[in-house]
Design an enzyme around this catalytic site. Sequence first.
Site, PDB file in Angstrom:
ATOM      1  N   ALA A   1      -7.836  26.339  45.565  1.00 62.91           N
ATOM      2  CA  ALA A   1      -7.639  27.489  46.451  1.00 62.91           C
ATOM      3  C   ALA A   1      -7.888  28.769  45.676  1.00 62.91           C
ATOM      4  CB  ALA A   1      -6.206  27.510  46.994  1.00 62.91           C
TER       5      ALA A   1
ATOM      6  N   LYS B   1      -3.774  30.127  53.755  1.00 67.21           N
ATOM      7  CA  LYS B   1      -3.208  28.788  53.539  1.00 67.21           C
ATOM      8  C   LYS B   1      -2.604  28.239  54.826  1.00 67.21           C
ATOM      9  CE  LYS B   1      -3.197  26.804  50.140  1.00 67.21           C
ATOM     10  NZ  LYS B   1      -4.195  25.864  49.598  1.00 67.21           N
TER      11      LYS B   1
ATOM     12  N   ILE C   1     -16.789  23.161  46.399  1.00 69.09           N
ATOM     13  CA  ILE C   1     -16.399  22.488  47.647  1.00 69.09           C
ATOM     14  C   ILE C   1     -16.761  23.288  48.889  1.00 69.09           C
ATOM     15  CG2 ILE C   1     -14.586  21.030  46.660  1.00 69.09           C
ATOM     16  CD1 ILE C   1     -12.549  23.039  47.863  1.00 69.09           C
TER      17      ILE C   1
ATOM     18  N   TYR D   1      -3.387  35.692  51.334  1.00 68.05           N
ATOM     19  CA  TYR D   1      -3.312  34.356  50.747  1.00 68.05           C
ATOM     20  C   TYR D   1      -2.479  33.443  51.645  1.00 68.05           C
ATOM     21  CZ  TYR D   1      -1.834  30.551  47.698  1.00 68.05           C
ATOM     22  OH  TYR D   1      -1.539  29.308  47.189  1.00 68.05           O
TER      23      TYR D   1
ATOM     24  N   LEU E   1      -1.341  22.726  38.695  1.00 63.14           N
ATOM     25  CA  LEU E   1      -0.911  21.549  39.448  1.00 63.14           C
ATOM     26  C   LEU E   1      -1.917  20.405  39.291  1.00 63.14           C
ATOM     27  CD1 LEU E   1       1.060  20.240  41.489  1.00 63.14           C
ATOM     28  CD2 LEU E   1      -0.417  21.149  43.292  1.00 63.14           C
TER      29      LEU E   1
ATOM     30  N   GLY F   1      -6.616  23.310  37.465  1.00 65.14           N
ATOM     31  CA  GLY F   1      -5.484  24.213  37.636  1.00 65.14           C
ATOM     32  C   GLY F   1      -4.185  23.617  37.127  1.00 65.14           C
TER      33      GLY F   1
END
Length: 171
Positions: A72, A140, A49, A136, A17, A15
């Site tokens: 995520a 989180k 994961i 979302y 990041l 991703g």
Amino acid sequence: SLLQEMKLLLTGASGLLGREVKQVFSDSGWDVTGLCFSRPTEGLVQHDITDQEATAELLKTTKPDLVIHAAAQRFPDKMESDFEKSWDLNVAATANLAKMTKAAGGRLIYISTDYVFDGNCSPYTADSTTNPTNKYGQSKLEGEHKVREIDESFVVLRIPVLYGSIAHLKE
């Protein structure tokens, strides 16, 4: 030096990041194992994961000193259309990863989001009241709670908007 022996396990390494984090740690002499899932990428390990057994095995073999959990499901439409699978990734997999990291004696940094806030009372601090307005943000925030329940010394980073170079344009 000591840093050369430090091992990082990075989820979400394909991703925006994740690519930057991988580069910075690699450049600093860390031994980085980067994980990807939906975007197989050269130099990364394709891994699910949400598969607890496979993840436990991966942690045993890589023995990371630090886990940075940046993976995520962040797309609102996918959160809505496949909520159970998205929740499993954003909450259950996060809790499992935190438990396994703690059991292995490692440290964890959980990448969260400013979507845990409703946007009505900025600027926010770590102690500001959370009030996510979408699934979302809810997922989180729940991931944050799981991480903190497992080990209060684990770090939660609430990252706002990310921007940078993209790997592929969506068609």
